[in-house]
Design an enzyme around this catalytic site. Structure first.
Site, short mmCIF file in Angstrom:
data_model
loop_
_atom_site.label_atom_id
_atom_site.label_comp_id
_atom_site.label_asym_id
_atom_site.label_seq_id
_atom_site.Cartn_x
_atom_site.Cartn_y
_atom_site.Cartn_z
N PHE A 17 64.57 48.09 71.93
CA PHE A 17 65.78 48.23 72.75
C PHE A 17 67.07 48.26 71.93
O PHE A 17 68.15 48.45 72.48
CB PHE A 17 65.88 47.12 73.81
CG PHE A 17 64.83 47.22 74.88
CD1 PHE A 17 64.95 48.13 75.91
CD2 PHE A 17 63.71 46.41 74.84
CE1 PHE A 17 63.97 48.24 76.90
CE2 PHE A 17 62.72 46.50 75.81
CZ PHE A 17 62.86 47.41 76.84
N HIS A 31 61.31 47.93 84.68
CA HIS A 31 61.95 48.34 83.43
C HIS A 31 63.46 48.51 83.65
O HIS A 31 63.89 48.91 84.73
CB HIS A 31 61.34 49.65 82.95
CG HIS A 31 61.63 49.96 81.52
ND1 HIS A 31 62.80 50.58 81.12
CD2 HIS A 31 60.91 49.74 80.40
CE1 HIS A 31 62.78 50.72 79.81
NE2 HIS A 31 61.65 50.23 79.34
N ASP A 57 57.88 52.14 72.56
CA ASP A 57 57.93 52.72 71.21
C ASP A 57 59.39 52.92 70.81
O ASP A 57 60.29 52.77 71.63
CB ASP A 57 57.12 54.03 71.10
CG ASP A 57 57.69 55.17 71.93
OD1 ASP A 57 58.49 54.92 72.85
OD2 ASP A 57 57.31 56.32 71.65
N TYR A 71 63.13 54.34 69.77
CA TYR A 71 63.95 55.47 70.17
C TYR A 71 63.64 56.65 69.25
O TYR A 71 63.44 56.48 68.05
CB TYR A 71 65.44 55.13 70.06
CG TYR A 71 65.90 54.04 71.00
CD1 TYR A 71 65.83 54.18 72.39
CD2 TYR A 71 66.45 52.86 70.50
CE1 TYR A 71 66.28 53.19 73.25
CE2 TYR A 71 66.91 51.86 71.35
CZ TYR A 71 66.82 52.03 72.72
OH TYR A 71 67.26 51.04 73.55
#
Length: 221
Positions: A78, A187, A65, A67
């Protein structure tokens, strides 16, 4: 339903916009923007789609989702706006790019330059409440973005899917591996990057695959 989105995506997703769940989602999101602080700005919700047309998609990077800090999110997974400090996960992405390709990545965290080359930077949820991660998960966004992944898989060929972390890796269920390349790794967050994200060489592997299939490589700087 009239959704303001890039035309090639509108053609692909028009049926989805008419489904009851999506109409309920729109009502929920509108009320959230009216009553709470929500990111990204409303005009940037579909920025990933508007910046990378369906016809141009060569690589898909899936985030969870947006920031949730002030001024960060602008609709690309990102990515942060120019002038915003690099988030930890993006710092690690840049470190892997540097190690993999022996190049110096940009000092800007704005990944629009990738999107314009065909890197579709998709978050599973396209909105979030300020300072509350995953607050808009299970509201309908995942149903929509899972269908987006399915349509890319069904209607395109030779797309590279970069799936980082268990959440993103689960999306491989919607991808036809016989005609696309799926690359998985932990991740890039500081909690997980040392477990195999560093050294995954996904960026060179992506470019090798694209070139092998007659497509232009991505400039990851």
């Amino acid at each position: 339903m009239d959704v303001k989105i890039e035309q090639s995506w509108l053609k692909v997703l028009s049926d989805e916009f008419e489904k009851p769940y999506f109409q309920q989602l729109v009502g929920f999101v509108r009320e959230e923007y009216r009553t709470k602080q929500i990111f990204p700005p409303a005009k940037s919700i579909f920025n990933a789609f508007d910046t990378c047309a369906f016809d141009n998609v060569k690589v898909v990077i899936i985030g969870q989702d947006p920031y949730h800090g002030i001024g960060q999110a602008h609709g690309l997974s990102f990515s942060v706006r120019d002038g915003i400090e690099l988030p930890p996960s993006l710092k690690n992405i840049y470190k892997e790019i540097s190690d993999d390709l022996q190049i110096t990545p940009s000092t800007s965290g704005n990944l629009t330059r990738w999107a314009e080359q065909g890197v579709f930077l998709l978050n599973a949820s396209l909105t979030v409440r300020a300072n509350l991660a995953n607050s808009h998960s299970n509201c309908g966004w995942e149903q929509f973005t899972d269908e987006v992944i399915r349509k890319i898989s069904a209607q395109k060929n030779n797309v590279v899917f970069l799936l980082w972390g268990n959440y993103a890796i689960q999306k491989s269920a919607f991808i036809d591996q016989s005609k696309h390349l799926i690359l998985t790794a932990p991740h890039p967050s500081p909690l997980a990057a040392h477990r195999g994200f560093f050294g995954c060489r996904h960026f060179s592997k992506t470019n090798d695959y694209l070139l092998k299939n007659g497509l232009e490589a991505i400039d990851w700087i």
